[in-house]
Design a protein around this motif. Structure first.
Motif, PDB file in Angstrom:
ATOM      1  N   VAL A 283       0.830  -1.212   0.000  1.00 51.87           N
ATOM      2  CA  VAL A 283       0.000   0.000   0.000  1.00 51.87           C
ATOM      3  C   VAL A 283       0.863   1.260   0.000  1.00 51.87           C
ATOM      4  O   VAL A 283       0.463   2.286  -0.488  1.00 51.87           O
ATOM      5  CB  VAL A 283      -1.025  -0.023   1.150  1.00 51.87           C
ATOM      6  N   GLN A 284       2.038   1.195   0.582  1.00 49.19           N
ATOM      7  CA  GLN A 284       3.049   2.275   0.638  1.00 49.19           C
ATOM      8  C   GLN A 284       2.710   3.405   1.602  1.00 49.19           C
ATOM      9  O   GLN A 284       3.575   3.855   2.348  1.00 49.19           O
ATOM     10  CB  GLN A 284       3.369   2.862  -0.758  1.00 49.19           C
ATOM     11  N   SER A 285       1.463   3.881   1.591  1.00 44.37           N
ATOM     12  CA  SER A 285       1.104   4.992   2.491  1.00 44.37           C
ATOM     13  C   SER A 285      -0.409   4.987   2.714  1.00 44.37           C
ATOM     14  O   SER A 285      -1.151   4.457   1.888  1.00 44.37           O
ATOM     15  CB  SER A 285       1.516   6.322   1.857  1.00 44.37           C
ATOM     16  N   GLY A 286      -0.842   5.603   3.812  1.00 46.25           N
ATOM     17  CA  GLY A 286      -2.280   5.724   4.068  1.00 46.25           C
ATOM     18  C   GLY A 286      -2.791   7.118   3.770  1.00 46.25           C
ATOM     19  O   GLY A 286      -3.961   7.421   4.003  1.00 46.25           O
ATOM     20  N   SER A 287      -1.922   7.980   3.259  1.00 47.82           N
ATOM     21  CA  SER A 287      -2.327   9.366   2.963  1.00 47.82           C
ATOM     22  C   SER A 287      -2.615   9.521   1.478  1.00 47.82           C
ATOM     23  O   SER A 287      -1.766   9.214   0.642  1.00 47.82           O
ATOM     24  CB  SER A 287      -1.198  10.317   3.380  1.00 47.82           C
ATOM     25  N   ASP A 288      -3.785  10.043   1.156  1.00 50.33           N
ATOM     26  CA  ASP A 288      -4.159  10.210  -0.253  1.00 50.33           C
ATOM     27  C   ASP A 288      -3.204  11.151  -0.989  1.00 50.33           C
ATOM     28  O   ASP A 288      -2.876  10.932  -2.148  1.00 50.33           O
ATOM     29  CB  ASP A 288      -5.590  10.751  -0.369  1.00 50.33           C
ATOM     30  N   GLU A 289      -2.783  12.204  -0.289  1.00 54.83           N
ATOM     31  CA  GLU A 289      -1.897  13.175  -0.931  1.00 54.83           C
ATOM     32  C   GLU A 289      -0.539  12.517  -1.250  1.00 54.83           C
ATOM     33  O   GLU A 289      -0.004  12.670  -2.346  1.00 54.83           O
ATOM     34  CB  GLU A 289      -1.732  14.391  -0.008  1.00 54.83           C
ATOM     35  N   ILE A 290      -0.029  11.744  -0.304  1.00 51.75           N
ATOM     36  CA  ILE A 290       1.256  11.055  -0.552  1.00 51.75           C
ATOM     37  C   ILE A 290       1.070  10.007  -1.658  1.00 51.75           C
ATOM     38  O   ILE A 290       1.896   9.907  -2.578  1.00 51.75           O
ATOM     39  CB  ILE A 290       1.802  10.411   0.746  1.00 51.75           C
ATOM     40  N   LEU A 291      -0.027   9.279  -1.606  1.00 52.45           N
ATOM     41  CA  LEU A 291      -0.270   8.255  -2.649  1.00 52.45           C
ATOM     42  C   LEU A 291      -0.337   8.907  -4.027  1.00 52.45           C
ATOM     43  O   LEU A 291       0.176   8.364  -5.007  1.00 52.45           O
ATOM     44  CB  LEU A 291      -1.576   7.496  -2.366  1.00 52.45           C
ATOM     45  N   ARG A 292      -0.951  10.097  -4.077  1.00 54.79           N
ATOM     46  CA  ARG A 292      -1.050  10.794  -5.351  1.00 54.79           C
ATOM     47  C   ARG A 292       0.345  11.190  -5.843  1.00 54.79           C
ATOM     48  O   ARG A 292       0.698  10.986  -7.000  1.00 54.79           O
ATOM     49  CB  ARG A 292      -1.930  12.038  -5.182  1.00 54.79           C
ATOM     50  N   ARG A 293       1.168  11.700  -4.914  1.00 50.70           N
ATOM     51  CA  ARG A 293       2.505  12.124  -5.335  1.00 50.70           C
ATOM     52  C   ARG A 293       3.433  10.940  -5.593  1.00 50.70           C
ATOM     53  O   ARG A 293       4.468  11.070  -6.237  1.00 50.70           O
ATOM     54  CB  ARG A 293       3.086  13.123  -4.336  1.00 50.70           C
ATOM     55  N   MET A 294       3.054   9.798  -5.078  1.00 51.01           N
ATOM     56  CA  MET A 294       3.806   8.571  -5.408  1.00 51.01           C
ATOM     57  C   MET A 294       3.354   7.995  -6.757  1.00 51.01           C
ATOM     58  O   MET A 294       3.938   7.040  -7.239  1.00 51.01           O
ATOM     59  CB  MET A 294       3.569   7.499  -4.341  1.00 51.01           C
ATOM     60  N   ASN A 295       2.282   8.540  -7.315  1.00 51.42           N
ATOM     61  CA  ASN A 295       1.686   8.022  -8.556  1.00 51.42           C
ATOM     62  C   ASN A 295       1.190   6.586  -8.403  1.00 51.42           C
ATOM     63  O   ASN A 295       1.360   5.745  -9.294  1.00 51.42           O
ATOM     64  CB  ASN A 295       2.690   8.109  -9.720  1.00 51.42           C
ATOM     65  N   ARG A 296       0.581   6.291  -7.269  1.00 53.58           N
ATOM     66  CA  ARG A 296       0.131   4.913  -7.043  1.00 53.58           C
ATOM     67  C   ARG A 296      -1.224   4.628  -7.697  1.00 53.58           C
ATOM     68  O   ARG A 296      -1.589   3.474  -7.897  1.00 53.58           O
ATOM     69  CB  ARG A 296       0.074   4.610  -5.539  1.00 53.58           C
ATOM     70  N   GLY A 297      -2.008   5.669  -7.929  1.00 54.76           N
ATOM     71  CA  GLY A 297      -3.233   5.437  -8.686  1.00 54.76           C
ATOM     72  C   GLY A 297      -4.394   4.863  -7.881  1.00 54.76           C
ATOM     73  O   GLY A 297      -5.303   4.259  -8.456  1.00 54.76           O
ATOM     74  N   TYR A 298      -4.371   4.982  -6.556  1.00 58.57           N
ATOM     75  CA  TYR A 298      -5.525   4.603  -5.739  1.00 58.57           C
ATOM     76  C   TYR A 298      -5.515   5.473  -4.494  1.00 58.57           C
ATOM     77  O   TYR A 298      -4.532   6.169  -4.218  1.00 58.57           O
ATOM     78  CB  TYR A 298      -5.494   3.108  -5.342  1.00 58.57           C
ATOM     79  N   THR A 299      -6.606   5.429  -3.746  1.00 60.45           N
ATOM     80  CA  THR A 299      -6.687   6.181  -2.483  1.00 60.45           C
ATOM     81  C   THR A 299      -6.719   5.187  -1.328  1.00 60.45           C
ATOM     82  O   THR A 299      -6.922   3.985  -1.538  1.00 60.45           O
ATOM     83  CB  THR A 299      -7.979   7.020  -2.438  1.00 60.45           C
ATOM     84  N   ALA A 300      -6.549   5.725  -0.120  1.00 55.53           N
ATOM     85  CA  ALA A 300      -6.616   4.863   1.064  1.00 55.53           C
ATOM     86  C   ALA A 300      -7.997   4.206   1.130  1.00 55.53           C
ATOM     87  O   ALA A 300      -8.125   3.024   1.461  1.00 55.53           O
ATOM     88  CB  ALA A 300      -6.347   5.678   2.323  1.00 55.53           C
ATOM     89  N   GLU A 301      -9.014   4.975   0.753  1.00 57.45           N
ATOM     90  CA  GLU A 301     -10.381   4.456   0.789  1.00 57.45           C
ATOM     91  C   GLU A 301     -10.552   3.299  -0.207  1.00 57.45           C
ATOM     92  O   GLU A 301     -11.139   2.266   0.122  1.00 57.45           O
ATOM     93  CB  GLU A 301     -11.352   5.611   0.477  1.00 57.45           C
ATOM     94  N   SER A 302     -10.032   3.455  -1.410  1.00 58.58           N
ATOM     95  CA  SER A 302     -10.226   2.377  -2.384  1.00 58.58           C
ATOM     96  C   SER A 302      -9.406   1.138  -1.969  1.00 58.58           C
ATOM     97  O   SER A 302      -9.814   0.005  -2.220  1.00 58.58           O
ATOM     98  CB  SER A 302      -9.912   2.824  -3.813  1.00 58.58           C
ATOM     99  N   TYR A 303      -8.281   1.365  -1.322  1.00 55.29           N
ATOM    100  CA  TYR A 303      -7.508   0.221  -0.809  1.00 55.29           C
ATOM    101  C   TYR A 303      -8.322  -0.514   0.264  1.00 55.29           C
ATOM    102  O   TYR A 303      -8.427  -1.740   0.253  1.00 55.29           O
ATOM    103  CB  TYR A 303      -6.172   0.702  -0.229  1.00 55.29           C
ATOM    104  N   ARG A 304      -8.925   0.270   1.185  1.00 53.33           N
ATOM    105  CA  ARG A 304      -9.732  -0.356   2.249  1.00 53.33           C
ATOM    106  C   ARG A 304     -10.894  -1.142   1.649  1.00 53.33           C
ATOM    107  O   ARG A 304     -11.201  -2.251   2.095  1.00 53.33           O
ATOM    108  CB  ARG A 304     -10.274   0.717   3.208  1.00 53.33           C
ATOM    109  N   LYS A 305     -11.507  -0.581   0.617  1.00 52.03           N
ATOM    110  CA  LYS A 305     -12.639  -1.267  -0.029  1.00 52.03           C
ATOM    111  C   LYS A 305     -12.193  -2.594  -0.630  1.00 52.03           C
ATOM    112  O   LYS A 305     -12.914  -3.594  -0.557  1.00 52.03           O
ATOM    113  CB  LYS A 305     -13.228  -0.380  -1.133  1.00 52.03           C
ATOM    114  N   LEU A 306     -11.007  -2.578  -1.245  1.00 53.29           N
ATOM    115  CA  LEU A 306     -10.484  -3.803  -1.847  1.00 53.29           C
ATOM    116  C   LEU A 306     -10.253  -4.870  -0.774  1.00 53.29           C
ATOM    117  O   LEU A 306     -10.641  -6.034  -0.926  1.00 53.29           O
ATOM    118  CB  LEU A 306      -9.185  -3.465  -2.590  1.00 53.29           C
ATOM    119  N   VAL A 307      -9.654  -4.439   0.328  1.00 54.62           N
ATOM    120  CA  VAL A 307      -9.406  -5.366   1.440  1.00 54.62           C
ATOM    121  C   VAL A 307     -10.737  -5.890   1.983  1.00 54.62           C
ATOM    122  O   VAL A 307     -10.886  -7.093   2.247  1.00 54.62           O
ATOM    123  CB  VAL A 307      -8.558  -4.667   2.533  1.00 54.62           C
TER     124      VAL A 307
END
Ligand code: SAH
Ligand code: SF4
Ligand code: F3S
Length: 475
Positions: free
Chosen positions: A301-325
């Motif tokens: 997952v790399q991070s739980g922060s949407d802003e950090i995930l965006r700057r990492m170019n991961r292409g998902y949010t913490a919320e969408s990760y939680r939904k997947l889990v």
């Protein structure tokens, strides 16, 4: 004077890639005159990094043995010593450079010994320059795309030419290279090479090239071969397995592949690594429906922060990760999760780090690989200011690790008194009545028993619980 022959890798070329272009496929065969080149000589391969590298290490062994080399009992004794390196973090690179540096006196004493460097560091322009200019003890450098050229490079080195490195001829898939499997009962099978995700911190798309999927029939043939040779577990390898087949025009390639692998009848299937962005519901259904697809998922997952995930170019949010889990837990109640996490990404605030802890609290991972952010030359994040002081990064890492350990232990407690199926990986070094292996849930289990063979799957009753392992007795 010995001649240097080299072409430097071109990291910038990664940005100019045509990601739609299909990979060229070539089949390997060893030129006849190279078959006895290594006779009477020994080799040793030191592998660092991920499973992709471990698998490459097996291929290097296979190639060298086909050339007549035999394995050395120890690194110091080898006539040919190869460092199969990882570039993902600076600390790992410094360690390897130190090791290579230490070989200088040995080379002076034994100029006939051959030292080689391959793997991801050999794909970095700066590192290759440094090796050529500052490490005269290195005879041979070759990139991750050039394993098939090892035999002919080795021939040149034996003829007395030094510092040979080769520009990666990116974009090829080489089938049919020999390999020496480290564990016959547990086999790595590449399903794809490279990565097109370009997470901003990550060097892998530059060192491994663009995504290239192997053909399904080649993968299935390798698994069947593995099974017929007594293999119990297959680990499907790719930097982002969920994107398998996209470069071949497949719609839902990984789901189809996973189903076909399950139908080969091999006892256990695992896959590394999954990417949350490309995960499809149909893959979860296959995991649920086939008992030989292990219900243990590594989902970085790399991070739980949407802003950090965006700057990492991961292409998902913490919320969408939680939904997947959540979806996975709903469909597969006994599933276990592990992850990767990075702390101290450029400008990560305390609040953003808190979000990572919140996500860990929500997902209750079984374990995690946690890393301090390390800037990698040539990646987009390396142009951001690495502004988090090391002391803060270390503190965050410690807090995070404590949190991860808490859930690891709590999750493990649920296994007390239960019986798990464990693939035995052999007796412990100290006692021949104590064995260890991994359960279907991917838990390390140390257990007592009699006459159990390596590669056997045995039922083990769990008698004791630790944070990162279980104790038990074979039934
Ligand atoms: N393809 C996999 C893993 C790639 S590398 C994936 O996408 O998850 C393995 C892990 O190393 C990553 O998941 C990440 O957590 C870590 N990593 C990669 N680059 C890093 C960097 N520059 N600094 C710190 N950790 C890094
Ligand atoms: Fe690196 Fe991201 Fe590709 Fe994983 S998915 S290898 S982290 S670029
Ligand atoms: Fe390291 Fe290369 Fe693997 S950088 S993590 S060995 S792909």
């Amino acid at each position: 004077m010995k001649k240097n022959e080299y072409i430097l890798p071109d990291q910038k070329a990664a940005g100019r890639r045509n990601l739609k272009e299909q990979a060229e496929r070539v089949s390997f065969s060893m030129p006849e005159h190279l078959h006895r080149l290594g006779e009477g000589k020994t080799y040793f391969v030191r592998t660092y990094g991920c499973q992709a590298n471990v698998r490459d290490g097996e291929t290097l062994g296979g190639l060298l043995e086909e050339m007549g080399f035999s394995p050395a009992a120890a690194q110091e004794e080898a006539d040919v010593l190869i460092f199969n390196t990882c570039a993902v973090r600076r600390a790992a690179e410094e360690h390897v450079l130190g090791e290579i540096g230490n070989l200088k006196p040995l080379k002076e004493k034994h100029p006939e010994k051959i030292f080689g460097v391959c793997g991801c560091m050999a794909q970095e322009e700066g590192i290759v320059r440094e090796l050529i200019n500052k490490y005269p003890q290195v005879d041979l450098i070759f990139g991750t795309h050039n394993l098939d050229q090892l035999p002919s490079l080795m021939e040149k080195v034996l003829q007395g030419k030094r510092s040979i490195s080769v520009l990666s001829e990116e974009g090829r898939i080489i089938e049919g290279m020999p390999a020496v499997r480290t564990k016959p009962y547990k086999g790595f099978v590449n399903i794809m090479y490279g990565c097109d995700k370009f997470c901003t911190y990550c060097i892998v798309p530059y060192t491994r090239g663009k995504q290239r999927s192997r053909r399904m029939e080649d993968i299935l043939a390798e698994i069947t071969q593995l099974r017929e040779a007594g293999g119990k577990e297959v680990q499907l390898l790719g930097q982002n397995v969920n994107a398998y087949g996209k470069d071949l025009g497949m719609e839902d390639g990984f789901t189809d592949l996973l189903r076909a692998c399950a139908e080969t009848g091999i006892e256990r299937i695992r896959f590394y690594t999954s990417h949350p962005r490309d995960y499809s519901s149909s893959t979860i259904d296959v995991m649920r429906d086939y008992p030989n697809v292990m219900k243990a998922l590594h989902l970085p997952v790399q991070s739980g922060s949407d802003e950090i995930l965006r700057r990492m170019n991961r292409g998902y949010t913490a919320e969408s990760y939680r939904k997947l889990v959540d979806e996975m837990k709903a469909k597969i109640p006994d599933i276990t999760f592990t992850t990767d996490l990075i702390v101290g990404f450029p400008s990560e605030t305390d609040e953003q780090f808190e979000k990572t802890l919140e996500l860990v609290d929500y997902c209750r991972f079984d374990s995690a690989f946690t890393f301090i952010y390390s800037p990698r030359e040539g990646t987009p994040a390396a142009r951001m200011e690495d502004d988090i002081p090391l002391s803060v990064k270390k503190e965050r890492l410690q807090v995070l690790n404590e949190r991860i350990t808490k859930y690891a232990r709590e999750n493990n407690e649920a296994y007390a008194e239960r019986t798990l199926k464990v693939l035995c990986e052999g007796p412990s070094k100290k006692r021949d009545d104590v064995f260890s292996g991994y359960s279907e849930e991917n838990k390390l289990v140390n257990f007592t028993g009699k006459g159990i063979r390596e590669g056997e799957i045995v039922p083990v009753r769990i008698t004791g619980v630790k944070s990162y392992s279980l104790d038990g007795e074979a039934l």
